[in-house]
Design a protein around this motif. Structure first.
Motif, short mmCIF file in Angstrom:
data_model
loop_
_atom_site.label_atom_id
_atom_site.label_comp_id
_atom_site.label_asym_id
_atom_site.label_seq_id
_atom_site.Cartn_x
_atom_site.Cartn_y
_atom_site.Cartn_z
N TRP A 183 -12.61 9.43 6.77
CA TRP A 183 -11.19 9.51 6.25
C TRP A 183 -10.36 9.85 5.62
O TRP A 183 -9.29 10.48 6.15
N TYR A 242 -1.13 17.60 8.72
CA TYR A 242 -1.50 16.44 7.64
C TYR A 242 -0.01 16.93 7.10
O TYR A 242 0.22 17.52 5.99
N LYS A 264 6.81 4.05 0.22
CA LYS A 264 6.36 3.43 1.87
C LYS A 264 5.96 4.33 2.94
O LYS A 264 4.92 4.29 3.11
N LEU A 288 0.57 -1.16 0.03
CA LEU A 288 0.15 -0.02 0.12
C LEU A 288 1.08 1.62 -0.31
O LEU A 288 1.71 1.13 0.67
N VAL A 306 1.30 10.15 6.39
CA VAL A 306 -0.42 10.09 6.08
C VAL A 306 -0.95 9.54 6.84
O VAL A 306 -0.40 8.77 7.33
N ASN A 307 -2.44 9.85 7.06
CA ASN A 307 -3.20 9.04 7.67
C ASN A 307 -2.57 8.75 9.39
O ASN A 307 -3.14 8.88 10.15
N ALA A 314 -7.41 11.83 7.13
CA ALA A 314 -5.59 11.18 6.09
C ALA A 314 -5.70 13.36 5.96
O ALA A 314 -4.39 12.96 5.32
N TYR A 317 9.20 1.22 -0.91
CA TYR A 317 9.84 -0.07 -0.85
C TYR A 317 11.08 -0.74 -1.15
O TYR A 317 11.41 -0.04 -2.38
N PRO A 360 1.31 5.64 0.94
CA PRO A 360 1.15 5.73 1.84
C PRO A 360 -0.91 6.64 2.61
O PRO A 360 -1.15 6.20 3.51
N ALA A 361 -0.63 6.72 1.27
CA ALA A 361 -2.19 7.14 1.33
C ALA A 361 -3.67 6.25 1.71
O ALA A 361 -4.64 6.55 2.48
N LEU A 362 -2.26 4.93 1.38
CA LEU A 362 -4.19 4.19 1.79
C LEU A 362 -4.03 3.20 2.91
O LEU A 362 -4.86 2.46 3.20
N GLN A 363 -2.62 3.65 3.10
CA GLN A 363 -2.17 3.28 4.68
C GLN A 363 -3.13 3.24 5.84
O GLN A 363 -3.25 4.14 7.43
N SER A 364 -4.73 2.61 5.83
CA SER A 364 -5.25 2.85 7.22
C SER A 364 -6.61 2.39 7.37
O SER A 364 -6.82 1.26 6.63
#
Lengths: 289, 454
Positions: free
Chosen positions: A217, B272, B237, A129, B260-261, A221, B230, A131-135
């Motif tokens: 989300w 953010y 990553k 994933l 992020v997140n 984010a 990665y 970074p944006a989708l790591q949740s």
């Protein structure tokens, strides 16, 4: 990552075959009116759902084995496969309740087309994933949206049947004509209308939940729960259409055919929201690129 | 108020209460919303003029198509939608309230005729016995009934799930709450961004859409920024900034990782991780070994800077990349021989310190350090309305689930003498999920029959 030879992909191939066979048998059932054909078609659809489930789990395991602990919902391929799974789940649950087997001939093709597209055209490689989708929100967001989409798919399939049936009846042709004979296996317009409504009653709260989890989300984010990004806007458009559908039920002059058309337009907008936005417009949800 | 005025008022009220208006508005909203997904929003005039002709640009500008979701006409549509929602709810709510809390306790024959679930029977037992049995059956299987005596007739009424009729009003109210929350956010909050170079600090951020500087009232320092990939790929990553917040000279957040997140929140303002970029030219540390003498020199240079080599000649870093084909930092080095001949150019990778040996040059280069300063791009938002929005969203979900999944079920029973015997009439209705109610009703009916006749 090129050169991945995934067992899950093979399982999804078998899933696609099962959906194809089931679809053909459902169509054969309408033509032959042989109830055991419909039963076999339903059993094969269940087997397909089982394979689809196994494939998704396997893909999760394969990702984990590569060191990526992630829900198998991370790219377009995985989402399409999950969409196929969702359609089958909703369809078979409705089948358990209504046992109107002719519906399968109008819903299975949707699942089959999507699975075929995934298998032939989409990149099935497992990638970690970004970074944006790591949740964890990813999982909640995707599952709720797709259950909603799947319910809309069932509703649209049933609406097509409704329109075919109503138009034939309006023509005044009796069951003596060949098409009238085919329609014999169709549920009554009352039942079709009921399934359409019930499916949207499942889909609408799910879509609402999908939009809300997406907003939550986004807020977490990006710092804004709503930014009128094309994907967000299209999900709202879909929401508006089905909200109109639900209110149309209580309004004279908006029931019947108009409601069926609204349901079909709603599903078309859903598909555009899901795929069209990624393939044709630019925005934040760029996994389809 | 004249009669004409009253008619106009009534007509206006009826217009706002109309479900047809609701459907029309929902369809208009969905069609107009498409515009902003096809025309990119909030760009500069220059960017638009690259895509559209002067005339098209003027037309779209006049119609507010470049910022349509904040345009007067779109907001008016939302306003009209809210008024419609309120009017519809006000009109229908009292009737629904009455249905649930002031139910018909004395059902007429015509009411019974409207039920699809109905049963009539005549039994030998006395009216009092029958009544007692039905009350106990209803109480245990459904809900305790209200008993009303009307002459010789006894009426029972029991209901369940009456609150489910209010689900739709909760849903409607929740939409208004969400819109109110959005309004609070846009009036009292802000959306901004800031770029901070590693090691530097700021106490102002830049409002998005060109609203000028916003004073934070405290200081934010970006201690460092990291980007990780990665292994073996150029797939990102991790983007991470270590942020320190200093308020009134006191460190209140110390090197807190912002990824992020996972944003950082301080005094209602949230930061953010959003973007990054290089800040200035990087520096390179080289270990340079003279092949002939085995002499080793450690030299640090900036990109482009020409530096003498030990033993004559000079070199510079002509070009570089922070990540060369997923192998990490790379520099294209140019060596200028002392005799003024043409420079020789080659690539040095930090990940492979011995690689340059094979080139066979006079000097063997290994990169020991790649020092790129970055700036981190942070989105900065303050939205005091967000909690209102979440309350609205929660109510929206609860309301729609209650409205769609639960049903208000009602059962009426009328017991009256029929000659020497007792007549029983049972009717039931559910405002949703009639199929499930029918099954329940049949079951109840069967139970009653067994009880009364057995």
């Amino acid at each position: 990552m090129p050169g991945q030879d995934l067992f899950s992909t093979q399982i999804f191939n078998y899933t696609t075959i099962a959906y194809f066979v089931s679809m053909v048998l459902f169509i054969a059932f309408i033509a032959t009116r042989n109830k055991s054909v419909a039963l076999v078609a339903t059993i094969i659809a269940w087997i397909g759902l089982g394979l689809n489930t196994a494939g998704i789990y396997l893909r999760y395991a394969e990702s984990a084995a590569m060191g990526f602990r992630q829900a198998p919902l991370s790219n377009l391929y995985e989402s399409v496969v999950f969409f196929g799974w969702s359609i089958l789940l909703i369809y078979l649950l409705f089948d358990l309740k209504y046992k109107q087997r002719a519906v399968g001939a109008f819903v299975m093709p949707i699942a089959f087309i999507f699975m075929t597209w995934a298998q032939l055209r989409l990149n099935d490689a497992i990638a970690p994933l970004v970074p944006a989708l790591q949740s964890n929100w990813l999982t909640y967001h995707v599952i709720t949206c797709f259950i909603g989409y799947a319910a809309f798919a069932v509703a649209a399939g049933v609406s097509v049947m409704y329109l075919i049936k109503v138009n034939k009846e309006d023509d005044g042709s009796s069951s003596s004509s060949p098409a009238g004979g085919m329609l014999a296996m169709f549920p009554s317009t009352k039942i079709l209308d009921d399934i359409n409504y019930k499916a949207i009653m499942v889909g609408f709260p799910m879509l609402t939940l999908g939009i809300v989890t997406g907003a939550a989300w986004a807020n977490y984010a990006w710092g804004t729960y709503w930014s009128w990004d094309p994907k967000e806007t299209w999900s709202l458009i879909v929401w508006f259409i089905y909200a109109a559908f639900l209110h149309a039920r209580f309004t004279r002059g908006w029931v019947g055919k108009k409601a069926a058309y609204l349901s079909i337009i709603g599903f078309a907008a859903t598909i555009f929201c899901y795929l069209g936005v990624n393939l044709l417009l630019s925005g934040l949800h760029s996994y389809g690129a | 108020m004249s009669a004409q005025n009253r008619t106009f008022g009534t007509a206006l009220w009826d217009f706002f209460c109309s479900l047809k208006l609701t459907i029309a508005l929902l369809i208009i909203l969905s069609i107009t919303s498409i515009i902003g997904t096809v025309i990119q929003q909030g760009r500069t005039p220059e960017q638009y003029l690259q895509v559209y002709s002067e005339r098209t640009y003027q037309l779209f500008e006049t119609l507010n198509f470049f910022d349509m979701y904040n345009s007067w006409w779109f907001l008016s549509l939302l306003g009209l939608f809210s008024i419609n929602l309120i009017a519809c709810s006000i009109k229908r709510f009292p009737r629904v309230w009455k249905t649930v809390y002031e139910p018909v306790l004395v059902p007429s024959d015509s009411l019974y005729k409207t039920f699809s679930n109905i049963e009539e029977m005549v039994v030998a037992e006395s009216q009092a016995q029958v009544r007692e049995k039905i009350v106990s059956q209803l109480s245990s299987k459904f809900a305790a009934p209200v008993v009303t005596q009307e002459g010789e007739k006894t009426h029972l009424f029991a209901q369940k799930g009456g609150y489910s009729r209010f689900g739709v009003y909760v849903t409607h109210l929740s939409i208004l709450i969400i819109l109110a929350g959005a309004m609070i956010g846009s009036i009292f909050g802000f959306k901004a961004y800031v770029n901070i170079v590693e090691g530097t600090e700021t106490n102002t951020v830049w409002a998005r859409g060109g609203g000028g500087d916003i004073d934070l009232g405290f200081t934010v320092r970006a201690d460092s920024f990291t980007v990780e990939f990665y292994e073996g790929t150029s797939r990102p990553k991790l983007y991470q900034t270590l942020v320190t917040v200093i308020d009134n000279g006191e460190v209140v957040k110390d090197r807190r990782p912002v990824i992020v997140n996972d944003p950082l929140k301080y005094k209602g303002i949230v930061f953010y991780q959003s973007s990054y970029g290089p800040a200035g030219d990087p520096t390179f540390g080289f270990r340079i070994r003279n092949r002939a003498t085995d002499e080793v020199a450690e030299i640090t240079v900036r990109a482009g800077q020409r530096v003498p080599l030990p033993g004559g000649g000079s070199f510079r870093v002509a070009d570089f990349t922070p990540n060369y084909q997923a192998f990490g930092p790379a520099a294209r080095v140019e060596v200028f021989p002392p005799d003024g001949a043409r420079p020789r150019s080659f690539v040095v990778l930090q990940a492979f310190p011995d690689f340059d040996m094979q080139r066979g040059g006079e000097h063997i280069f290994s990169m020991t350090n790649f020092g790129q300063r970055y700036f981190t791009g942070l989105q900065v938002a303050k939205d005091p309305g967000v909690w209102v929005v979440w309350i609205g969203c929660t109510l929206l979900i609860v309301g729609s689930i209650v409205a769609f999944c639960l049903s208000h079920r009602r059962i009426w029973v009328t017991i009256q003498p029929v000659g020497q015997k007792t007549g029983v009439k049972i009717g039931g209705s559910a405002h949703r999920n009639q199929a499930a109610f029918s099954i329940f009703f049949d079951d109840l009916k069967k139970g009653l029959k067994d009880e009364l006749k057995g």
